[in-house]
Design an enzyme around this catalytic site. Sequence first.
Site, short mmCIF file in Angstrom:
data_model
loop_
_atom_site.label_atom_id
_atom_site.label_comp_id
_atom_site.label_asym_id
_atom_site.label_seq_id
_atom_site.Cartn_x
_atom_site.Cartn_y
_atom_site.Cartn_z
N HIS A 1 -3.99 -26.63 65.45
CA HIS A 1 -3.02 -25.54 65.50
C HIS A 1 -1.64 -26.01 65.02
CE1 HIS A 1 -2.18 -21.47 67.61
NE2 HIS A 1 -1.42 -21.60 66.55
N ASP B 1 -6.90 -4.40 54.73
CA ASP B 1 -5.92 -4.06 55.75
C ASP B 1 -5.83 -2.55 55.82
OD1 ASP B 1 -3.65 -3.56 57.36
OD2 ASP B 1 -2.83 -5.52 56.84
N GLU C 1 -7.97 -23.04 73.36
CA GLU C 1 -7.11 -24.19 73.02
C GLU C 1 -6.47 -24.76 74.28
OE1 GLU C 1 -4.31 -23.06 70.00
OE2 GLU C 1 -5.87 -22.46 68.58
#
Length: 533
Positions: free
Chosen positions: A278, A170, A260
């Site tokens: 999901h 990160d 999706e």
Amino acid sequence: MRPVVVVAEELAPAALTQLDQDFDVRHVDGTDRRELLAALRDAQAVVIRSATRIDEEAIEAAPGLRVVARAGVGLDNVDVPAATAHGVMVVNAPTSNIVSAAEQAVALLLAVARHTASASAALKAGEWRRSRYTGVEVSGKTVGVVGLGRIGVLFAQRMAAFGTRLIAYDPYVQPARAAALGVRLVSLDDLLAESDFISVHLPRTPETVGLIGARELALVKPGVRIINAARGGLIDEQALADALAEGRVAGAGVDVYAKEPCTSSPLFAHESVVATPHLGASTVEAQDKAGLAVARSVRLALHGEFVPDAVNVQAGGVVDEDVRPLLPLAEKLGTVFTAVAGTVAASVTVDVRGAVSTREVLRLAVTKGLFAAVTPERVTYVNAPMLAAARGVYVTLGESSKNDEHTDGPYEVTVRGVLPDGRALSVSGTVTGGAREIRKITEVDGYRTELTADGILLFFTYVDRPGVVGTVGSILGRAGVNIAGMQVARRAAGGEALMTLMVDSAVGVELLTAAADAIGAAAASAADLRDDA
């Protein structure tokens, strides 16, 4: 008539109960475009989840729309720039599903490690095949976390309990912060090469889409297992399927997809893939939290209060209790400033006397007030900075606002500005009265005042002499305007004075000019500080 709130998708019952108390709640199918656009014509707010698309067309179909509320974290289905341009607030529930999402990633990792889904399917099909589904332990393994945001941190904390070694990629996290979490920061390439398990926890942005593709998957440690319960498209699905087929990747847990709903993916052909539709936020707790959070935001927005979870308000963040009473005052001071100036300032500085916890939101409130009466569009916390930027007006915090440690007595907000002609102007105010929160204007253009920051105020600057108050009162009286209060401030007898009148009804430009001419006023202005103005 109560404001209309359109609920376009299923919402938690507790959230609907909250909304029903104050608003006319109307339910529509957000996936039916025609029905949605028709319902938005009367809407002040619309509440959606992931299936309803709020784009520029939808926003333009709703002239009274003030807030779009997404009961969840992602905003892929909301055109935030278009909403901002139209002064429409966009809110979401940024922390509602973080625990559920982190737990889903852990669940997928464990299921992939132990072949849980495929073993279950085989047994239900009548097959008892223990040797085929031999898994691996998590303890002692290296777990790579891609993204140490809120969900990434929760995931890392949970994986630490399994006795794992934690590394993370990160670029926006400081090493000291990661070390405090028991995580070692590494480059993405090093994470790919060292990890036995990799879990992705990043938002979907132009920079993160396709972050892990064919090149990256060629660098992974053989036998790695990869989890994505964050956002679809962060991992190239075809490249991951190829890596699974070649045996470089031993398994994958996938909850999100590039497009999706998804019922067909190259990943579905692999038995070592655990795929779910999901479900990261699909817990009772997360849905309740999301619904209640956006219901609260809608109520705040439609009542004209600051909304902590607005994603397109620059100040952002939670408004602390010591700052909250100052927000309406700051906005009204901005309104008075522009009224007395008679023009838009070239630059404005906001000073706050008192060690309040945060001041950035007060700068935003002043900016909103500065433009409240001078633009045809509705001014909100959302578009106020855009309006200021478009007019070249710079609103900043003064040095004293950043460093003042004064704590005695009430807080005081001062708006100082320079007008286009070079003239300086200031307006100050404070909040008194404890729980009653009485907002007062304590200074206007150098004159000390004691005015309640409410209602309609008229300001006249003139040379102090007898009979002026009576002249103005007679002119207003003949026009049917009732005077509720009056105050005169002066620096010296016979010098320049500021008269402020509190009146019960709006005063037009012609009447204001007539009163000013009658007393030879150097300046006259009106400021409407009513909360519903």
